[in-house]
Design an enzyme around this catalytic site. Structure first.
Site, short mmCIF file in Angstrom:
data_model
loop_
_atom_site.label_atom_id
_atom_site.label_comp_id
_atom_site.label_asym_id
_atom_site.label_seq_id
_atom_site.Cartn_x
_atom_site.Cartn_y
_atom_site.Cartn_z
N GLY A 16 0.83 -1.20 0.00
CA GLY A 16 0.00 0.00 0.00
C GLY A 16 0.86 1.25 0.00
O GLY A 16 2.05 1.22 0.32
N CYS A 17 0.25 2.38 -0.35
CA CYS A 17 1.01 3.64 -0.48
C CYS A 17 1.46 4.17 0.89
O CYS A 17 2.65 4.47 1.08
CB CYS A 17 0.20 4.67 -1.24
SG CYS A 17 -1.48 4.93 -0.63
N PHE A 18 0.54 4.29 1.85
CA PHE A 18 0.93 4.69 3.19
C PHE A 18 1.94 3.69 3.77
O PHE A 18 2.92 4.07 4.41
CB PHE A 18 -0.28 4.76 4.12
CG PHE A 18 -0.96 6.10 4.20
CD1 PHE A 18 -0.22 7.26 4.42
CD2 PHE A 18 -2.34 6.21 4.09
CE1 PHE A 18 -0.85 8.50 4.52
CE2 PHE A 18 -2.98 7.44 4.18
CZ PHE A 18 -2.23 8.58 4.39
#
Length: 337
Positions: free
Chosen positions: A136-138
């Site tokens: 995921g990005c976070f």
């Protein structure tokens, strides 16, 4: 070598569009098809209008099997559903950008085993993988701020994180919090202490910590404690995370640990000067900056959520899987002005 034949499922969304922008210029890739049931028959450049003149491909509702690698640019929960009803030849490698296979307990589907695709954590495993669960990005941004400490077993206190993401992090579907009139000149907090990326962050950090301490966690030892406050920012792309924890390390010791850990990784760089989003937006870079304030170690981490946080990292993983230079097709320029 022959070009890698790639297929894309979900090519009309943000991550699909970014995948196309990278792969149409990748020297070692030929895009065989781009699937979008809602846009079948339409020119890709009619949806991603910045690609006018770059490709004459049209979206298709078909799923040809004469490819080497398949990118799943679909929503969370949809990758597993797609694979359940669309059998993919075993010789085709899959890189999934959803969260469906990221956790170890969910990493298997029939005969397919998915490797967690954070190169700065799992590069050797990725090189030999047939299936990748893209982070995921976070999760990418935050892990890159903490991996060097975990690898030394040095996360001994709770970690506090405040991170702000751009509107593209919410995907292309309209919602009340993605409309320009709401998002512009605004700032909001959501999913405080309960964001879905905490699971993959915790799994990676705990694995590194346990390995560094050369023993499985005894019953009395808790895992890494993470306090995460996500924010929606009034900008389009990028994530900036500020992280702090109590630490006995000096600034010089911390910088040495980080610089050593990332010395062999071409996209993650430790900056001794403060950093900002414009340095990474439209690139596959991650920048990390460290400061010491009293007994607290303060870490700033920044990425582009659609590139290093999604499609760029997926292509980075593909490069590793096929023995290419890790930065092939990813030498991108920051939109600095």
């Amino acid at each position: 070598m022959n070009k890698i034949k790639a297929g894309i499922i979900g090519g009309a969304g943000y991550t699909g569009g970014e995948m196309l922008r990278i792969l149409v210029n990748h020297p070692n890739v030929e895009i065989t098809f781009v699937n979008s049931t809602s846009n079948a028959g339409n020119l890709i450049s009619d949806v991603h209008t910045d690609l006018i003149g770059d490709t004459d491909l049209k979206f298709t509702s078909d799923i040809p099997q004469d490819i080497d690698v398949l990118f799943l640019c679909v929503g969370h929960g949809d990758a597993k559903k797609f694979l359940a009803v669309n059998p993919i030849n075993e010789n085709i490698k899959i890189i999934d950008l959803s969260q469906d296979f990221r956790l170890s307990q969910n990493s298997q589907l029939s005969t397919r085993d998915f490797i967690y695709g954070l190169p700065e954590l799992n590069r050797d495993a990725i090189k030999n993988a047939k299936n990748i669960a893209n982070p995921g990005c976070f999760a990418t941004c935050i892990q890159l701020g903490l991996l060097p400490l975990a690898a030394k077993g040095l996360i001994k206190n709770e970690v506090h994180i405040n991170a702000t993401t751009g509107s593209t992090g919410a995907g292309q579907s309209l919602s009340t919090t993605s409309h320009f009139s709401w998002r512009n000149n605004n700032l909001s907090i959501y999913k405080a202490f309960d964001h879905q990326h905490l699971n993959e962050i915790g799994e990676s950090l705990n694995r590194l910590q346990d390995s560094a301490l050369a023993a499985p966690p005894p019953s009395g030892r808790a895992g890494v404690g993470i306090n995460f406050i996500p924010q929606r920012g009034a900008f389009t792309r990028g994530i900036l995370a500020s992280i702090y924890l109590e630490s006995d390390l000096t600034l010089e010791e911390a910088q040495a640990i980080y610089e050593d850990y990332y010395s062999a990784h071409p996209f993650t760089h430790v900056s001794r000067k403060n950093i900002d989003l414009k340095q990474v937006v439209n690139t596959n870079k991650a920048l990390v900056h460290i400061e010491k304030h009293g007994n607290k170690l303060f870490i700033i981490s920044a990425i582009d959520n659609l590139l290093k946080g999604a499609s760029g990292q997926a292509v980075q993983n593909m490069n590793l899987m096929y023995g290419l230079e890790e930065n092939s097709g990813l030498k991108l320029k920051a939109a600095y002005f």
